[in-house]
Design a protein around this motif. Structure first.
Motif, short mmCIF file in Angstrom:
data_model
loop_
_atom_site.label_atom_id
_atom_site.label_comp_id
_atom_site.label_asym_id
_atom_site.label_seq_id
_atom_site.Cartn_x
_atom_site.Cartn_y
_atom_site.Cartn_z
N MET A 1 0.83 -1.19 0.00
CA MET A 1 0.00 0.00 0.00
C MET A 1 0.87 1.25 0.00
SD MET A 1 -3.30 -0.40 2.39
CE MET A 1 -2.39 -1.18 3.69
N ARG A 2 0.39 2.29 -0.66
CA ARG A 2 1.16 3.53 -0.73
C ARG A 2 0.88 4.37 0.52
NH1 ARG A 2 3.18 5.01 -5.57
NH2 ARG A 2 2.94 7.20 -5.11
N VAL A 3 1.95 4.87 1.11
CA VAL A 3 1.78 5.77 2.25
C VAL A 3 2.60 7.02 1.99
CG1 VAL A 3 1.32 4.02 4.01
CG2 VAL A 3 3.67 4.60 3.47
N SER A 4 2.25 8.09 2.69
CA SER A 4 3.00 9.33 2.48
C SER A 4 4.40 9.17 3.08
CB SER A 4 2.27 10.49 3.14
OG SER A 4 2.35 10.34 4.54
N ARG A 5 5.30 10.04 2.63
CA ARG A 5 6.70 9.95 3.09
C ARG A 5 6.78 10.14 4.61
NH1 ARG A 5 11.50 9.56 1.20
NH2 ARG A 5 13.28 10.66 2.11
N ARG A 6 5.95 11.07 5.10
CA ARG A 6 5.95 11.35 6.54
C ARG A 6 5.51 10.11 7.33
NH1 ARG A 6 1.92 13.74 9.57
NH2 ARG A 6 2.62 14.57 11.57
N GLN A 7 4.45 9.47 6.84
CA GLN A 7 3.96 8.25 7.51
C GLN A 7 5.01 7.14 7.45
OE1 GLN A 7 0.26 7.04 5.81
NE2 GLN A 7 -0.90 8.68 6.74
N TRP A 8 5.69 7.04 6.31
CA TRP A 8 6.71 6.01 6.13
C TRP A 8 7.84 6.21 7.15
CZ3 TRP A 8 11.82 5.13 5.10
CH2 TRP A 8 12.15 3.85 4.59
N ILE A 9 8.28 7.47 7.27
CA ILE A 9 9.39 7.76 8.20
C ILE A 9 8.96 7.50 9.64
CG2 ILE A 9 10.85 9.62 9.13
CD1 ILE A 9 10.87 10.78 6.26
N MET A 10 7.78 7.99 10.00
CA MET A 10 7.31 7.81 11.39
C MET A 10 7.09 6.33 11.72
SD MET A 10 4.78 10.99 12.10
CE MET A 10 4.38 10.44 13.73
N GLY A 11 6.52 5.61 10.76
CA GLY A 11 6.28 4.18 10.96
C GLY A 11 7.58 3.43 11.16
N HIS A 12 8.55 3.69 10.30
CA HIS A 12 9.82 2.99 10.41
C HIS A 12 10.57 3.39 11.69
CE1 HIS A 12 9.13 1.52 6.39
NE2 HIS A 12 10.18 0.73 6.53
N ALA A 13 10.45 4.65 12.06
CA ALA A 13 11.10 5.10 13.31
C ALA A 13 10.52 4.34 14.51
CB ALA A 13 10.92 6.60 13.48
N ALA A 14 9.20 4.19 14.52
CA ALA A 14 8.55 3.46 15.63
C ALA A 14 8.99 2.00 15.65
CB ALA A 14 7.03 3.55 15.49
N LEU A 15 9.09 1.39 14.49
CA LEU A 15 9.49 -0.03 14.43
C LEU A 15 10.94 -0.21 14.87
CD1 LEU A 15 7.79 -1.21 11.11
CD2 LEU A 15 7.08 -1.66 13.45
N VAL A 16 11.81 0.71 14.42
CA VAL A 16 13.23 0.61 14.81
C VAL A 16 13.36 0.80 16.32
CG1 VAL A 16 15.47 1.76 14.62
CG2 VAL A 16 14.16 1.27 12.56
N LEU A 17 12.60 1.76 16.86
CA LEU A 17 12.64 2.00 18.31
C LEU A 17 12.18 0.75 19.07
CD1 LEU A 17 13.09 4.23 20.48
CD2 LEU A 17 10.63 4.65 20.37
N ALA A 18 11.09 0.15 18.59
CA ALA A 18 10.58 -1.07 19.25
C ALA A 18 11.60 -2.20 19.18
CB ALA A 18 9.28 -1.50 18.60
N ALA A 19 12.27 -2.33 18.03
CA ALA A 19 13.28 -3.38 17.88
C ALA A 19 14.46 -3.13 18.83
CB ALA A 19 13.76 -3.43 16.44
N LEU A 20 14.85 -1.84 18.95
CA LEU A 20 15.95 -1.52 19.86
C LEU A 20 15.57 -1.83 21.31
CD1 LEU A 20 17.31 1.85 18.39
CD2 LEU A 20 18.45 -0.35 18.41
N VAL A 21 14.35 -1.48 21.67
CA VAL A 21 13.88 -1.74 23.05
C VAL A 21 13.90 -3.25 23.32
CG1 VAL A 21 11.84 -1.68 24.55
CG2 VAL A 21 12.50 0.34 23.28
N ALA A 22 13.59 -4.05 22.31
CA ALA A 22 13.58 -5.51 22.51
C ALA A 22 14.99 -6.08 22.56
CB ALA A 22 12.79 -6.18 21.38
N LEU A 23 15.87 -5.52 21.75
CA LEU A 23 17.17 -6.15 21.54
C LEU A 23 18.28 -5.64 22.47
CD1 LEU A 23 18.12 -8.33 19.60
CD2 LEU A 23 18.93 -6.56 18.07
N VAL A 24 18.29 -4.32 22.68
CA VAL A 24 19.43 -3.73 23.42
C VAL A 24 19.61 -4.33 24.82
CG1 VAL A 24 20.27 -1.58 24.44
CG2 VAL A 24 19.58 -1.63 22.06
#
Lengths: 46, 308
Positions: A1-24
């Protein structure tokens, strides 16, 4: 699905943050256990 | 000459024939398949529970002969302020385990379902990792992370927030929220996986229709994603509430109910009453009350789902 650039950046930032919280914490504990095992209450060897 | 198509025997006829061959009524064959699992269930779950119910009507220290006290153990448990506060702590943990976990998992599943994410498999594995680690290991790790000289406080000090540093698991105000956050950390991977499975089942046309109607990302989440994963949310809530109320290993490893009684929860109290105080009757009564509470909460969560 197509999402706006802003949504893409915010979504990926949230996922990376969640991954860091799980892994670090896990990586941190393993490194600490290898470096100075007494601090994490045990003895580890590879 | 035989006709081209032969009539096949009905399923019932087949079962009857199979039953006749084996000499057993087919119904009992089905039960026989269930028997091993049923035997394990009865032997290791149902029988101990019934024995606990039996013990809850007695005063017994585990060694000397027990004597019948009726419902006194239950009365004591309900009247005891300490036990009431234990149940209150369990409800605080439910807020963390169920509400915070579900909120975080919904957000992550919503993001993953609404856009193409590179490395999704790796990301899912990383997020699921905390759940597959044994709670005891998680407890030991977080006890070190949250210790007064641990990395969490170290980070606060290094960024000039030294006043925020505290012994998280030894602080009367922060110990219970800290345990709750550790529980959230353990569970959100599982919750996310369950919700993601639901999100991936939502037809893409619904999202497209919402976008054509001019829905924002937030509106899309509440109008399409959330109703689409209602069943999965119910499952996550039941699992999380049960995990919060059964929480014993994490408490045992991190705080042992302390400081004071600030992190005492019913499952820890059952253990303490049985093995420290030596009152097996009261411990059993507490265990039965805890089981009933879990049952009632699970039914309360499942009821609207069944109706729908």
């Amino acid at each position: 699905m197509r999402v706006s650039r802003r949504q893409w950046i915010m979504g990926h930032a949230a996922l990376v943050l969640a991954a860091l919280v799980a892994l670090v914490p896990l990586v941190g504990v393993v490194l600490m256990a290898l470096g100075s095992p007494a601090d994490v209450g045990g003895k580890v060897s590879l | 000459m035989q006709p081209a198509t032969l009539s096949r025997p009905s399923a019932r006829e087949g079962r009857r024939r199979a039953g006749r061959r084996s000499g057993l009524v087919p119904r009992y064959i089905g039960l026989a398949y269930l028997l091993p699992a049923l035997a394990v269930y009865v032997l290791f779950l149902f029988a101990p529970f019934v024995h606990s119910v039996y013990l809850s009507f007695f005063s017994w220290d585990g060694i000397t002969p027990h004597h019948y006290v009726g419902l006194r153990n239950y009365e004591d448990a309900i009247r005891s302020g300490e036990i009431r506060s234990g149940f209150l702590h369990a409800f605080v943990l439910i807020a963390f385990y169920a509400l915070l976990t579900t909120a975080v998992a919904l957000l992550l599943a919503g993001i993953m379902g609404s856009m193409r994410v590179r490395g999704l498999v790796v990301l899912r594995t990383i997020l699921f990792l905390p759940y597959v680690i044994a709670p005891v290991v998680t407890g030991v790790a977080w006890r070190w992370l949250l210790s007064p000289s641990g990395p969490v406080n170290g980070i606060f000090r290094s960024v000039g927030l030294g006043s925020w540093a505290k012994p998280w698991l030894g602080d009367f105000d922060w110990a219970l929220p800290s345990v709750g956050l550790i529980g959230t950390w353990m569970l959100y991977g599982l919750a996310m996986m369950l919700l993601l499975a639901g999100v991936q089942r939502i037809p893409l046309e619904l999202y497209e229709a919402a976008r054509i109607d001019g829905a924002s990302a937030v509106r899309e989440f509440f109008a399409v994603t959330l109703p689409g994963v209602r069943n999965e949310v119910t499952v996550v809530l039941v699992l999380a509430v049960t995990a919060a109320l059964r929480n014993f290993d994490l408490i045992y490893v991190t705080t042992q109910g302390g400081p004071g009684t600030s992190t005492e929860v019913p499952s820890w109290m059952v253990y303490r009453q049985a093995f420290f105080v030596g009152d097996l009757g009261r411990a059993s009564a507490l265990g039965v009350l805890l089981t009933l509470l879990i049952l009632l909460l699970s039914l309360a969560i499942l009821r609207p789902w069944r109706r729908s």
